[in-house]
Design an enzyme around this catalytic site. Structure first.
Site, mmCIF file in Angstrom:
data_model
loop_
_atom_site.group_PDB
_atom_site.id
_atom_site.type_symbol
_atom_site.label_atom_id
_atom_site.label_comp_id
_atom_site.label_asym_id
_atom_site.label_seq_id
_atom_site.Cartn_x
_atom_site.Cartn_y
_atom_site.Cartn_z
ATOM 1 C CE LYS A 271 -3.825 -1.830 2.856
ATOM 2 N NZ LYS A 271 -4.932 -1.711 1.908
ATOM 3 N NE ARG B 298 -11.037 -9.929 -1.256
ATOM 4 C CZ ARG B 298 -11.390 -9.046 -2.180
ATOM 5 N NH1 ARG B 298 -11.720 -9.463 -3.384
ATOM 6 N NH2 ARG B 298 -11.413 -7.759 -1.908
HETATM 7 N N1 BES Z 1 -7.986 -3.752 4.824
HETATM 8 C C1 BES Z 1 -8.197 -3.441 3.475
HETATM 9 C C2 BES Z 1 -9.525 -2.758 3.214
HETATM 10 C C3 BES Z 1 -9.714 -1.384 3.747
HETATM 11 C C4 BES Z 1 -8.945 -0.327 3.250
HETATM 12 C C5 BES Z 1 -10.688 -1.143 4.654
HETATM 13 C C6 BES Z 1 -9.170 0.924 3.730
HETATM 14 C C7 BES Z 1 -10.907 0.118 5.124
HETATM 15 C C8 BES Z 1 -10.124 1.158 4.646
HETATM 16 C C9 BES Z 1 -8.194 -4.684 2.621
HETATM 17 O O1 BES Z 1 -7.362 -5.699 3.042
HETATM 18 C C10 BES Z 1 -7.740 -4.249 1.271
HETATM 19 O O2 BES Z 1 -6.629 -3.840 1.156
HETATM 20 N N2 BES Z 1 -8.649 -4.338 0.278
HETATM 21 C C11 BES Z 1 -8.354 -3.909 -1.046
HETATM 22 C C12 BES Z 1 -8.874 -4.974 -1.968
HETATM 23 C C13 BES Z 1 -8.390 -4.820 -3.374
HETATM 24 C C14 BES Z 1 -6.914 -5.154 -3.463
HETATM 25 C C15 BES Z 1 -9.186 -5.742 -4.264
HETATM 26 C C16 BES Z 1 -9.075 -2.602 -1.283
HETATM 27 O O3 BES Z 1 -10.203 -2.419 -0.799
HETATM 28 O O4 BES Z 1 -8.490 -1.738 -1.911
HETATM 29 MN MN MN Z 2 -5.393 -5.500 2.315
#
Ligand code: BES
Ligand code: MN
Ligand code: ZN
Length: 459
Positions: A235, A309
């Site tokens: 990230k 997931r």
């Molecule tokens: N923990 C994050 C989701 C998240 C991000 C929740 C910011 C609340 C605030 C999750 O693990 C994630 O990174 N999801 C990605 C999925 C994508 C790679 C398909 C997302 O939501 O960007």
């Molecule tokens: Mn994530």
């Protein structure tokens, strides 16, 4: 922190609810000095407004409280942090139990790293309110908030397991954990793959309470990512900053569990927490890797940042094996749910319309709002793997929250009913009863729903 209502005393300051209809009459009954004070301080009876009136000797007399915006059941929680230290009581509350809870929730502070907590406003237990119940709910929420607020250097996988064990111990629940390489032997390949790069081993924590008792079986599953770097699909800084809260699903499941066990609801409860840190090292799982899952479906890793997931797939499969009457998971799963609904309104998913109705009603009843999104089946096609049964992401990135929910759905077959909550787990700014920081979203709702179901199956 321990949130408590005060014992009723003689010397407390009334928080008097005043409304627009009766305001003229009420004004007329105030002393000339009090009226002058209201005028001098420019007091207006707007939603959310309050004013503390003094006695002639300068000691506090009473608080006039205009009530909150229409529909804000936690509005009075604002006073817990706005009023000076002292003892207060409700006067003329239409919903004393909810007001007392809102006041406690509003008085929460995360003080682990502060020298000494400042003295606070204490609300005396209103007559006729089940004080123990209100305090139990508030402290369960506080537990969830504390866990989310604690940074990952003090709340890694081992510490989160300890917190879960402490809660279970306090209620006489049984706990099993499966840690590190044992995850492979006991068939949790996805939990292992996601968590294996971190210094603290990945794990499954499995709590059961009242297993031989009566009543419906309820399983709560919570995403416990103690820190989410994104993995090799790392990230950027702004997106990583808050990722200590990525165990907010586990925190919500523990908070709901604390309420259910504390109230001794006649249900057989299980809490399953997949706990990892999504870290980066030479042992990190990679984009393109393929792993089997507990359920046997093979999963191709399209993105290591869609780790929630993956670990939930194995945890849901475990909980589903026992065919619980009700299976609920909580997860800070997608940014897409926040784009759709914002930080304060968790999305929920279920195929069961009756359960959806119960969830919406319970959320409204206890001021823990949520909004249903569809498990739109055609979008599941996007999850087809190129070389495995499933990919963990779909191309294009549209409907990300729905796609994630559809992924989870593949791992639930036997449960009587299943619902998934995609929560934020965080209040970005303070609102009444909701201080800035960690939040156990949907936990009070689920408690209320489970209590309702338990009562109905008993008759
Ligand atoms: N923990 C994050 C989701 C998240 C991000 C929740 C910011 C609340 C605030 C999750 O693990 C994630 O990174 N999801 C990605 C999925 C994508 C790679 C398909 C997302 O939501 O960007
Ligand atoms: Mn994530
Ligand atoms: Zn995550």
């Amino acid at each position: 922190m321990n949130l408590r209502l005060g014992e009723p005393t003689r010397a407390s300051v009334a928080i008097e609810r005043v409304d627009r209809a009766g305001w003229k009459k009420r004004l007329a009954k105030l002393s000339p000095a009090a009226r002058a004070s209201l005028k001098a301080r420019g007091f207006e009876l707007r939603p959310g407004a309050h004013i503390l009136l003094d006695k002639p000797d300068g000691s506090p007399d009473r608080v006039l409280w205009a009530g909150g915006e229409e529909g804000d059941a936690l509005a009075i929680g604002k006073l817990a942090s706005a009023l000076p230290a002292g003892r207060y009581r409700l006067d003329g509350s239409a919903a004393p139990a909810m007001d007392a809870l809102a006041f406690l929730l509003g008085g929460y502070r995360f003080d682990r790293y502060r020298k000494k907590p400042a003295p606070a406003a204490v609300l005396e237990a209103p007559a006729g309110v089940d004080r123990a119940e209100v305090e139990r709910i508030a402290n369960a929420v506080a537990l969830g908030r504390d866990l989310v607020n604690t940074p990952a250097n003090d709340l890694g996988p081992a510490a989160l397991e300890r917190a879960a064990r402490a809660l279970a111990g306090a209620h006489g629940a049984r706990v099993k954990s499966i840690v590190g390489p044992a995850l492979l032997k006991q068939n949790f390949p996805l939990v292992h793959a996601v968590g294996r790069a971190a210094r603290e081993a990945p794990r499954i924590v499995d709590i059961s309470w009242n297993a031989r008792g009566k009543g419906p079986s309820v399983a709560l599953v919570g995403k416990g990512v103690c820190f989410d770097t994104g993995g090799l699909d790392i990230k950027p800084d702004a997106a990583m900053l808050l990722m200590k809260k990525d165990m907010g699903g586990a925190a919500a499941a523990l908070a709901a569990g604390a309420m259910i066990m504390g109230a001794r609801l006649p249900v057989r409860l299980r809490i399953v927490l997949p706990i990892v840190e999504n870290a980066i090292s030479g042992d990190a799982f990679r984009p393109g890797d393929v792993y089997s899952s507990r359920k046997g479906l093979t999963v191709e890793v399209g993105n290591t940042d869609a780790e929630g997931r993956l670990i939930l797939a194995d945890a849901l499969a475990l909980a589903d094996e026992a065919a619980p009457d009700l299976l609920i998971d909580f997860a800070t799963l997608t940014g897409a749910a926040r784009v759709a609904l914002g930080p304060d309104l968790p999305a929920f998913f279920t195929d069961d319309d009756a359960l959806a109705d119960e969830i919406a009603k319970a959320g409204a009843r206890v001021a823990d709002p949520v909004w249903r999104l569809p498990l739109w089946k055609p979008y599941a096609a996007g999850l087809a793997g190129k070389i495995a049964d499933l990919n963990n992401v779909a191309g294009g990135g549209f409907a990300g929250s729905i796609v994630a929910a559809l992924f989870l759905r593949r791992f639930v077959e036997r449960a009587g009913a299943w619902a998934h909550f995609d929560i934020y787990g965080w209040n970005p700014s303070a609102k009444a009863g909701r201080p800035e920081g960690g939040e156990a979203q949907a936990a009070r709702l689920v408690y209320d729903l489970v209590r309702d179901r338990a009562a109905r199956t008993r008759n």
